[in-house]
Write an enzyme that holds these catalytic residues in place. Structure first.
Site, mmCIF file in Angstrom:
data_model
loop_
_atom_site.group_PDB
_atom_site.id
_atom_site.type_symbol
_atom_site.label_atom_id
_atom_site.label_comp_id
_atom_site.label_asym_id
_atom_site.label_seq_id
_atom_site.Cartn_x
_atom_site.Cartn_y
_atom_site.Cartn_z
ATOM 1 N N ASP A 3 0.861 -1.184 0.000
ATOM 2 C CA ASP A 3 0.000 0.000 0.000
ATOM 3 C C ASP A 3 0.898 1.234 0.000
ATOM 4 O OD1 ASP A 3 -1.761 2.083 0.481
ATOM 5 O OD2 ASP A 3 -3.005 0.922 1.877
ATOM 6 N N HIS A 4 0.919 1.937 -1.131
ATOM 7 C CA HIS A 4 1.872 3.044 -1.290
ATOM 8 C C HIS A 4 1.482 4.277 -0.476
ATOM 9 C CE1 HIS A 4 5.346 4.782 -2.895
ATOM 10 N NE2 HIS A 4 5.239 4.440 -4.151
ATOM 11 N N ARG A 5 0.312 4.279 0.151
ATOM 12 C CA ARG A 5 -0.068 5.399 0.994
ATOM 13 C C ARG A 5 0.700 5.389 2.312
ATOM 14 N NH1 ARG A 5 -6.446 4.174 0.716
ATOM 15 N NH2 ARG A 5 -5.531 2.113 1.126
#
Length: 473
Positions: free
Chosen positions: A400-402
């Site tokens: 999850d790149h967040r």
């Protein structure tokens, strides 16, 4: 081991993530016959409400439409019935005659638009009627006059006939469209587990992900596994798989080196973004299951608090979950608590994969096929040994790149790589936990002389000298 929580207090269909399809399937069985599911499932379903039932409780929108017609059960106004073709033709003919009558003047003066009408001449209206060919009502109206009543009437009949033919064509075209539309509506509806998988995959589209790849030499993994299984086969039995060792390396890499990978993206009550740091690793194991009808589906049971286990405890927990999958004895609690997921499509030959990441997790690890590179798979084994070509596997980290950055994902894979090459006494700890009384094989760089033929010739000469000295002395 941590105390097992009460399923009815901690679980929901959302918490089960990719396993929610199983909840739907078990719930249908529970509704048909409560005793057909285990006590843990009965307790879970005691106050459970499916998504369908929740929508039904809200009630359909039956607002009365503006037209005053009754609404359909889903709240949408009913469609108008298609008018009969003959009735449409009669209406069109009557409207044509009305418009023709309005167009002509009673006193023989100019017509309504003042273009083609004259008091006493019928020639011009006839010419206009011929040009229009009875196809346009407005042109007929413009051409009519009081003195040429017969010819406008004739034009009206032509127009009516044309309209009838058009209506007939429209009717046949409409019927053909319906038949064509029905022919295109093929396929089978997705229900139950398949429908839940659709919902899960659509939910995964809301997670912005990125993927890191790393190719890892697998020779040491293969050799040490062979040593362990050889000892277990001669003593108490059992066998460890590549996935056991890889999964344990993933857990140790996260717990000891890169704990940021054990995170989840959440939002507060105001919709503001937050990150949840989990104190322990819940490792979900993606298990492919073939159903009775030949279809395949995916279950993801969870090893809870996997970071608190040594390798022997991890191996036992893994095998217990697989046993429950095969005997259909999984309980609701076996599906909850995944913070990281491991999937191994390499067992069926997949080289590498980018699996979907479900909401609520920070990373899913994909393991590819363990084999020699494709370019060397037809080579002679002795030649591969001489060249020092190792078996390899590709490991991917989809995150999850967040909440996780690319560098952190890369460091995580780097740590998995190091552990599988034996750093931090990884294999020595595995041997000790299983009681294997051998020293684990270590990773060493291959030392192969450049001029191999000269080296072999020199070795042969020394061997012959040794044999000669033994004979002489």
């Amino acid at each position: 081991m941590a105390n097992e929580p009460n399923p009815t207090e901690t679980l929901s269909a959302e918490a089960l993530g990719p396993n929610a399809w199983l909840v739907d399937e078990m719930y249908e069985r529970y509704r048909a016959e409560p005793g057909s599911v285990s006590e843990s499932w009965q307790e879970f379903f005691h106050d459970y409400q499916s998504d369908t039932e929740a929508g039904a409780d809200a009630g359909p929108d039956i607002t009365q439409p503006a037209s005053g017609r009754k609404a359909t059960p889903d709240g949408s106004p009913p469609s108008e019935p298609a008018p009969d073709a003959a009735e449409s033709a009669r209406r069109s003919s009557a409207e044509d005659e009305t418009r023709i009558g309005e167009a002509g003047s009673a006193g023989g003066g100019a017509n309504k638009h003042g273009e083609a009408g004259s008091a006493g001449g019928g020639a011009k209206p006839a010419q206009s009627a011929r040009r229009s060919s009875g196809t346009d009502d407005s042109r007929i109206g413009e051409a009519g006059s009081a003195g040429g009543g017969a010819k406008p009437a004739q034009s009206a009949r032509r127009s009516s006939g044309t309209d009838d033919s058009r209506i007939g064509e429209a009717g046949s075209a409409g019927g053909g469209a319906k038949e064509h539309s029905g022919a295109e509506q093929q396929g089978q509806p997705l229900r139950g587990a398949a429908a839940r998988i659709v919902a899960n995959m659509e939910a995964s589209l809301g997670v912005p992900t990125a993927t890191s790849f790393r190719e890892i030499p697998a020779k040491l993994l293969e050799v040490n596994r062979s040593v362990v299984n050889g000892y277990l086969g001669r003593t108490r039995g059992g066998k460890i798989s590549f996935t056991h060792l890889i999964g344990y390396a993933v857990v140790r890499a996260i717990a000891d080196s890169v704990p940021v990978m054990n995170s989840s993206y959440v939002e507060d009550s105001d919709g503001k973004p937050r990150v949840a740091r989990h104190p322990h690793v819940g490792l979900g194991l993606a298990v492919d299951v073939e159903k009775s009808g030949g279809s395949r589906t995916l279950m993801v049971p969870v090893i809870r608090d996997a970071d608190t286990l040594d390798f022997r405890g991890f191996w036992g927990a893994y095998e217990e979950l697989i046993r429950k999958v095969r005997s259909n004895k999984l309980s609701p609690d076996d599906f909850a608590g995944a913070t990281v997921t491991l999937t191994n499509p390499g067992t069926i030959g997949t080289v590498q994969s980018v699996p979907r990441l479900m909401p609520g997790q920070g990373v899913i690890v994909g393991v590819g096929r363990l084999d020699h590179p494709a370019a060397f798979q037809g080579s002679d084994p002795e030649a591969l040994a001489n060249l020092g070509v190792s078996k390899v596997m590709t490991v991917t980290s989809t995150y999850d790149h967040r909440i996780i950055q690319g560098a952190e994902s890369g460091l995580f894979l780097k740590r998995v790589h190091e552990l599988l090459l034996g750093e931090d006494d990884f294999y020595a700890k595995v041997f000790r936990s299983l009681g294997v009384p051998y020293e684990a094989v270590r990773w060493l760089r291959d030392d192969n002389p450049v001029d191999r033929e000269a080296s072999m010739l020199e070795k042969q000469m020394h061997t012959q000298t040794l044999i000669n000295m033994h004979r002489v002395r």
